[in-house]
Write an enzyme that holds these catalytic residues in place. Sequence first.
Site, PDB file in Angstrom:
ATOM      1  N   GLY A 118     -43.161 -19.738 -15.225  1.00 22.29           N
ATOM      2  CA  GLY A 118     -43.967 -18.527 -15.324  1.00 22.29           C
ATOM      3  C   GLY A 118     -45.420 -18.869 -15.576  1.00 22.29           C
ATOM      4  O   GLY A 118     -45.748 -19.936 -16.091  1.00 22.29           O
ATOM      5  N   CYS A 119     -46.316 -17.960 -15.233  1.00 24.56           N
ATOM      6  CA  CYS A 119     -47.756 -18.258 -15.323  1.00 24.56           C
ATOM      7  C   CYS A 119     -48.198 -18.487 -16.772  1.00 24.56           C
ATOM      8  O   CYS A 119     -48.769 -19.528 -17.096  1.00 24.56           O
ATOM      9  CB  CYS A 119     -48.570 -17.160 -14.654  1.00 24.56           C
ATOM     10  N   HIS A 120     -47.929 -17.535 -17.663  1.00 25.39           N
ATOM     11  CA  HIS A 120     -48.306 -17.717 -19.070  1.00 25.39           C
ATOM     12  C   HIS A 120     -47.588 -18.927 -19.665  1.00 25.39           C
ATOM     13  O   HIS A 120     -48.178 -19.707 -20.420  1.00 25.39           O
ATOM     14  CB  HIS A 120     -47.942 -16.475 -19.891  1.00 25.39           C
ATOM     15  N   TYR A 158     -56.451 -22.264 -16.003  1.00 22.27           N
ATOM     16  CA  TYR A 158     -55.951 -22.476 -14.649  1.00 22.27           C
ATOM     17  C   TYR A 158     -55.948 -21.145 -13.920  1.00 22.27           C
ATOM     18  O   TYR A 158     -56.386 -20.118 -14.467  1.00 22.27           O
ATOM     19  CB  TYR A 158     -54.548 -23.095 -14.671  1.00 22.27           C
TER      20      TYR A 158
END
Length: 319
Positions: A126-128, A294
């Site tokens: 996942g991104c987070h 990022y």
Amino acid sequence: MYKYSFKVIFLNKIKVFIDGREGTTGLGIFSRLRDREDIDLTVLPDETRKNPEARKKAINESDITVLCLPDDAAKESVSFVENPDTVIFDASTAHRTAEGWVYGLPELCDGQAEKIAASKKTAVPGCHASGFISLIYPLVEARVISKDVLLTCHSVTGYSGGGKKMIAQYESDEKEQKLSAPRQYGLSQTHKHLPEMTKITGLNHSPVFCPIVSDFYSGMLVTVPLFKSQLENGADAETVKEVYRKKYNGKMNIEFCEDMSDGGFLDSNTLSGTDKMQIGVFGNEDRILLTARYDNLGKGASGAAVQCLDLVINKMQNE
């Protein structure tokens, strides 16, 4: 003197199917792969892209299938797999903590890239979670912090992380005024990234997680604050920096930066449009800020998926 130019011709292209190309992650993966000459890219037309039989056929005819779907649809696609040689990458939340799946963060630890390359089932992070895990796993691994430590995580993200519906809201000509200011969400502390943030780092307690969406398209800044008293065995900020220097030495897509601030500010969208991540350490002797910056659609989604996919492709091409 003659100059020669060479063009590599791939006789056996890798067949890649993207199941769910219409979402932001799927579109990002498609844009990264569509011009590659080593890949035979399959996408279903609109009239069949949701048809179970068409999807099942495409999955089993592929060398690699990338799932960019809601969780239930991703589970359905996995159930379609009958070809033992088909490799599955799942960009949904469905399998990130599931048994038998490899976690798709090559920089996680020694041998992780090799595990991804050899696996038939890889879950894209996942991104987070990507930022939190990249900050915390090395410190747990090095025993700089205890598995019992109680942590807080703040994460600022661009609105593209919310998918097509949220993008449309933020880019509407009649955008609501409330969308012009940062908005915190995940208020119930049940955010879907928390299970992987906890399990993959090895923590015994989930962090207090404070995700914030703001009015910019893409980019992400994850921050974990620490008191020096939370560090083990007399460690300090310099100890933490040294762990990151050794861990993230530029060999892959994460690098440690000695100072990535801009006059005392730290922008969230500096790496927008890239597939890299920067790790930083700020603060003083008593209070330390761990930061990961990022692109939520790059190293936080599509870029991460393609990085893992390339590990498998390289293995296939060398066998």
